[in-house]
Design a protein around this motif. Structure first.
Motif, mmCIF file in Angstrom:
data_model
loop_
_atom_site.group_PDB
_atom_site.id
_atom_site.type_symbol
_atom_site.label_atom_id
_atom_site.label_comp_id
_atom_site.label_asym_id
_atom_site.label_seq_id
_atom_site.Cartn_x
_atom_site.Cartn_y
_atom_site.Cartn_z
ATOM 1 N N SER A 296 0.784 -1.239 0.000
ATOM 2 C CA SER A 296 0.000 0.000 0.000
ATOM 3 C C SER A 296 0.817 1.292 0.000
ATOM 4 N N HIS A 297 2.145 1.191 0.013
ATOM 5 C CA HIS A 297 2.903 2.444 0.185
ATOM 6 C C HIS A 297 3.578 2.880 -1.118
ATOM 7 N N VAL A 298 3.229 4.071 -1.571
ATOM 8 C CA VAL A 298 3.726 4.595 -2.852
ATOM 9 C C VAL A 298 5.261 4.593 -2.889
ATOM 10 N N ASP A 299 5.901 5.045 -1.807
ATOM 11 C CA ASP A 299 7.372 5.133 -1.820
ATOM 12 C C ASP A 299 8.005 3.756 -2.018
ATOM 13 N N ARG A 300 7.434 2.727 -1.365
ATOM 14 C CA ARG A 300 7.962 1.366 -1.549
ATOM 15 C C ARG A 300 7.750 0.894 -2.985
ATOM 16 N N SER A 301 6.645 1.327 -3.606
ATOM 17 C CA SER A 301 6.368 0.881 -4.981
ATOM 18 C C SER A 301 7.354 1.483 -5.970
ATOM 19 N N ILE A 302 7.917 2.633 -5.609
ATOM 20 C CA ILE A 302 8.900 3.280 -6.485
ATOM 21 C C ILE A 302 10.224 2.513 -6.408
ATOM 22 N N VAL A 303 10.557 2.065 -5.200
ATOM 23 C CA VAL A 303 11.821 1.348 -5.002
ATOM 24 C C VAL A 303 11.718 -0.105 -5.474
ATOM 25 N N GLY A 304 10.573 -0.739 -5.244
ATOM 26 C CA GLY A 304 10.422 -2.167 -5.572
ATOM 27 C C GLY A 304 9.016 -2.495 -6.048
ATOM 28 N N PRO A 305 8.737 -2.286 -7.333
ATOM 29 C CA PRO A 305 7.362 -2.479 -7.826
ATOM 30 C C PRO A 305 6.898 -3.929 -7.920
ATOM 31 N N ASP A 306 7.830 -4.898 -7.902
ATOM 32 C CA ASP A 306 7.432 -6.304 -8.147
ATOM 33 C C ASP A 306 6.334 -6.777 -7.203
ATOM 34 N N ALA A 307 6.543 -6.538 -5.909
ATOM 35 C CA ALA A 307 5.586 -7.051 -4.919
ATOM 36 C C ALA A 307 4.208 -6.440 -5.147
ATOM 37 N N PHE A 308 4.185 -5.233 -5.694
ATOM 38 C CA PHE A 308 2.895 -4.556 -5.939
ATOM 39 C C PHE A 308 2.134 -5.250 -7.063
ATOM 40 N N VAL A 309 2.886 -5.673 -8.088
ATOM 41 C CA VAL A 309 2.242 -6.393 -9.195
ATOM 42 C C VAL A 309 1.758 -7.753 -8.694
ATOM 43 N N GLN A 310 2.605 -8.445 -7.940
ATOM 44 C CA GLN A 310 2.245 -9.801 -7.513
ATOM 45 C C GLN A 310 1.073 -9.792 -6.538
ATOM 46 N N THR A 311 1.136 -8.965 -5.506
ATOM 47 C CA THR A 311 0.060 -8.970 -4.503
ATOM 48 C C THR A 311 -1.189 -8.256 -5.029
ATOM 49 N N ASN A 312 -1.014 -7.058 -5.541
ATOM 50 C CA ASN A 312 -2.193 -6.240 -5.852
ATOM 51 C C ASN A 312 -2.917 -6.730 -7.102
ATOM 52 N N ILE A 313 -2.173 -7.224 -8.081
ATOM 53 C CA ILE A 313 -2.827 -7.665 -9.322
ATOM 54 C C ILE A 313 -3.062 -9.178 -9.282
ATOM 55 N N VAL A 314 -1.974 -9.969 -9.166
ATOM 56 C CA VAL A 314 -2.142 -11.429 -9.201
ATOM 57 C C VAL A 314 -2.938 -11.908 -7.985
ATOM 58 N N GLY A 315 -2.647 -11.326 -6.822
ATOM 59 C CA GLY A 315 -3.379 -11.723 -5.608
ATOM 60 C C GLY A 315 -4.871 -11.440 -5.723
ATOM 61 N N THR A 316 -5.213 -10.269 -6.248
ATOM 62 C CA THR A 316 -6.638 -9.944 -6.431
ATOM 63 C C THR A 316 -7.277 -10.912 -7.425
#
Ligand code: NAD
Ligand code: TYD
Length: 356
Positions: free
Chosen positions: A92-112
């Motif tokens: 959920s944190h924008v700053d983390r998504s800038i540094v490491g976007p992979d987890a955002f794709v895996q959890t937010n997209i694939v997880g959903t």
């Protein structure tokens, strides 16, 4: 009116999810069971629901599980005969998504996607999938205007792009497979149990300790701040009363520039806590630092649809909301200490297998 028997809440050990579970048990007359399906990442803190676990016994189940694991998701839904899902789990944190976007794709997209598939497989047993999203999917506003349910998507950060993708998938499952669905897009939340990487708790906790308060750029970016309790009430109203397929924008009618939020927090900490040893006001700790890349200028919500359809409106204003929030962080030292020290993660590793 939907009456859920077995509700799966994903990400219920996080900030909004934990407030939501407490709200449902304590404020709504809900008589069923809640299964909190949470991977317990750095942002998931089981201690945030210690009081609920004690008070509601077997009606509250914490299940450590990862939404990236399709079979774990399916197994949980079948084992607990789930008839409703409220989906918070996300990076959920924008700053983390800038540094490491992979987890955002895996959890937010694939997880959903995994959750939508498993919910769809339950057919008529599933009353509703409620998808919790953000106003950040709409991109950035100029000085005028508001986001509404008809605003086109234009996400800028890897976080908001991954949330936008998950919103589209959720609506596709409704339109294609008839999955009963509601969606909410909410503005920035503040309140108890928020992980101190986000602006409000970071500033409160740093101000208390006399540490620097990093404001990105000039601090002129505007967010529409909503107390988490009002967000939880809105989600419950939508999940139980909204028509299938509806989307609602939720906001606090409370637009503030970041610099004004931080200055207000400093004044409240000065008022409610012991003075700094230096005798200086906490605002002296403010430091303007390098701006966030792609930093959206302004978010603001037109929440008139949820007001008209469901009679929802926020109950906190900025004065009552920020004051009670600062007081909460002052009064709940056990929670803030467990987060600051990482003690809650030790508890997780002692009580659960290490996350795969
Ligand atoms: P948070 O980071 O505090 O909590 C996220 C929770 O999800 C944590 O408990 C974490 O352990 C869990 N999680 C993360 N990855 C997981 C995975 N792979 N499987 C299972 N659980 C996982 O987030 P939050 O601020 O409470 O936000 C909750 C939801 O609300 C998110 O979907 C977010 O996009 C949305 N939202 C947040 C805000 C806000 O201001 N915080 C505003 C609007 C919408
Ligand atoms: P944040 O709480 O990260 O939420 P979001 O990025 O999802 O809106 O940040 C809120 C605003 O505060 C955002 O404009 C970035 C800014 N900000 C700072 O100025 N300093 C900080 O240390 C943080 C975490 C955020």
């Amino acid at each position: 009116m939907r009456a859920f028997k077995n509700l799966l809440v994903t990400g219920g050990a996080g900030f909004i999810g934990s407030n939501f579970i407490r709200h449902v048990f304590r404020k709504t007359g809900f008589t069923g069971r809640i299964v909190n399906f949470d991977a317990l990442t750095y942002a998931g803190n089981p201690h945030s629901l210690d009081d609920v676990a004690t008070a509601f016994g077997e009606r509250y189940v914490l299940l450590r599980g990862d939404i990236r694991d399709a079979s774990a998701v399916r197994e949980a839904m079948n084992r607990f005969d789930i008839d409703g899902v409220v989906h918070f789990a996300a990076e959920s944190h924008v700053d983390r998504s800038i540094v490491g976007p992979d987890a955002f794709v895996q959890t937010n997209i694939v997880g959903t996607f995994n959750l939508l598939q498993a919910a769809r497989e339950r057919g008529g047993a599933m009353q509703l999938f409620h998808h919790v999203s953000t106003d950040e999917v709409f991109g950035s506003l100029g000085p005028e205007g508001w986001f509404s349910e008809t605003t086109p998507y234009s996400p800028h950060s890897p976080y908001s792009a991954s949330k936008a993708a998950s919103d589209h998938l959720a609506r596709a499952f409704h339109d294609t497979y008839g999955l009963p669905l509601t969606v909410t897009n909410c503005s920035n939340n503040y309140g108890p149990y928020q992980f101190p990487e986000k602006l409000v708790p970071l500033m409160i906790m740093n101000a208390l300790e006399g540490k620097g308060l990093p404001v990105y750029g000039k601090g002129l970016n505007v967010r529409d701040w909503l107390h988490v309790e009002d967000h939880c009430d809105a989600i419950w109203q939508v999940a139980t009363r909204a028509a299938d397929g509806q989307t609602y924008c939720i906001g606090g009618h409370n637009e503030m520039r970041n610099i004004d939020v931080v200055t207000r927090i400093c004044a409240l900490v000065d008022e409610l806590a012991a003075p700094l040893a230096s005798g200086e006001p906490r605002s002296s700790l403010i430091k303007h630092v390098a701006d966030r890349p792609g930093h959206d200028l302004r978010y603001a919500i037109d929440a008139s649809k949820i007001a008209a359809d469901l009679g929802w409106k926020p109950s906190f204003d900025a004065d009552s909301g920020f004051k009670s929030t600062v007081r909460w962080y002052l009064d709940n030292v056990a929670w803030t200490d467990s987060v600051r020290s990482g003690e809650y993660q030790k508890w997780i590793s002692e009580n659960y297998e290490t996350r795969k």
